[in-house]
Write a protein that holds these residues in place. Structure first.
Motif, short mmCIF file in Angstrom:
data_model
loop_
_atom_site.label_atom_id
_atom_site.label_comp_id
_atom_site.label_asym_id
_atom_site.label_seq_id
_atom_site.Cartn_x
_atom_site.Cartn_y
_atom_site.Cartn_z
N GLU A 19 3.85 -0.19 16.79
CA GLU A 19 5.96 -0.56 16.60
C GLU A 19 6.19 -0.79 15.23
O GLU A 19 6.83 -0.73 14.99
CB GLU A 19 6.07 -0.60 17.87
CG GLU A 19 5.71 0.19 19.17
CD GLU A 19 6.27 1.17 18.74
OE1 GLU A 19 7.49 2.11 18.01
OE2 GLU A 19 5.54 2.53 19.26
N LYS A 71 5.60 0.89 12.69
CA LYS A 71 6.71 2.58 12.66
C LYS A 71 7.94 1.84 12.02
O LYS A 71 8.75 3.01 11.48
CB LYS A 71 6.46 3.09 13.75
CG LYS A 71 4.85 4.12 14.37
CD LYS A 71 4.89 4.55 15.37
CE LYS A 71 6.33 4.98 16.27
NZ LYS A 71 5.91 5.88 17.34
N LYS A 72 8.61 0.83 12.40
CA LYS A 72 10.21 0.52 12.59
C LYS A 72 9.79 -0.25 10.92
O LYS A 72 11.01 -0.60 10.70
CB LYS A 72 10.62 -1.11 13.57
CG LYS A 72 10.33 -0.19 14.61
CD LYS A 72 10.78 -0.74 16.09
CE LYS A 72 11.24 -0.76 17.60
NZ LYS A 72 10.86 0.96 18.17
N TYR A 97 9.26 -3.37 10.03
CA TYR A 97 9.29 -4.81 10.40
C TYR A 97 7.89 -5.52 9.45
O TYR A 97 7.11 -5.19 9.63
CB TYR A 97 9.72 -4.88 11.51
CG TYR A 97 10.91 -4.85 12.34
CD1 TYR A 97 11.54 -4.23 12.06
CD2 TYR A 97 10.86 -4.86 13.85
CE1 TYR A 97 12.88 -4.06 12.00
CE2 TYR A 97 11.92 -4.46 14.56
CZ TYR A 97 13.10 -3.95 13.42
OH TYR A 97 13.74 -3.42 14.56
#
Length: 110
Positions: free
Chosen positions: A25, A28-29, A31
């Motif tokens: 995640e 995917k984001k 960050y």
């Protein structure tokens, strides 16, 4: 990990899976580890340890990272989570608060 701290294989695998979901995640984001650390209010070192599945990081920090990344904890519905908490609280309130082992009566009549 502390040398005296041992985890079962199941616990190690669950922690590894959780950390991998967090890493997926995060990527995917888009960050960076530094961004994630700032959002969570922890050090980049802590984030690195979480993403490696280190058990030495507090579970609260793991959960906060999960919330920031949108990884559901038990459920992603806050009302359902509150309901689940209430149900478990009700069950706990019905159970004894202390567990006492029965004393073993020794038969010393030989």
């Amino acid at each position: 990990m502390k040398e005296d701290q041992t985890l079962s294989l199941s616990a190690k695998n669950a922690l590894k899976l959780f950390s991998m979901l967090l890493e997926k995640e995060r990527r995917k984001k888009g960050y960076s580890q530094k961004d994630l650390a700032q959002r969570a209010g922890v050090s980049r070192f802590s984030v690195q340890n979480i993403l490696k599945g280190e058990p030495s990081v507090s579970i609260g920090t793991y959960f906060e990272i999960a919330v920031i990344l949108g990884v559901p904890l038990f459920t992603d519905n806050s009302h359902k989570l509150a309901s689940m908490i209430k149900q478990v609280e009700e069950v706990i309130s019905l159970l004894p608060s202390h567990v006492h082992l029965e004393k073993e009566i020794l038969d010393d009549n030989f």
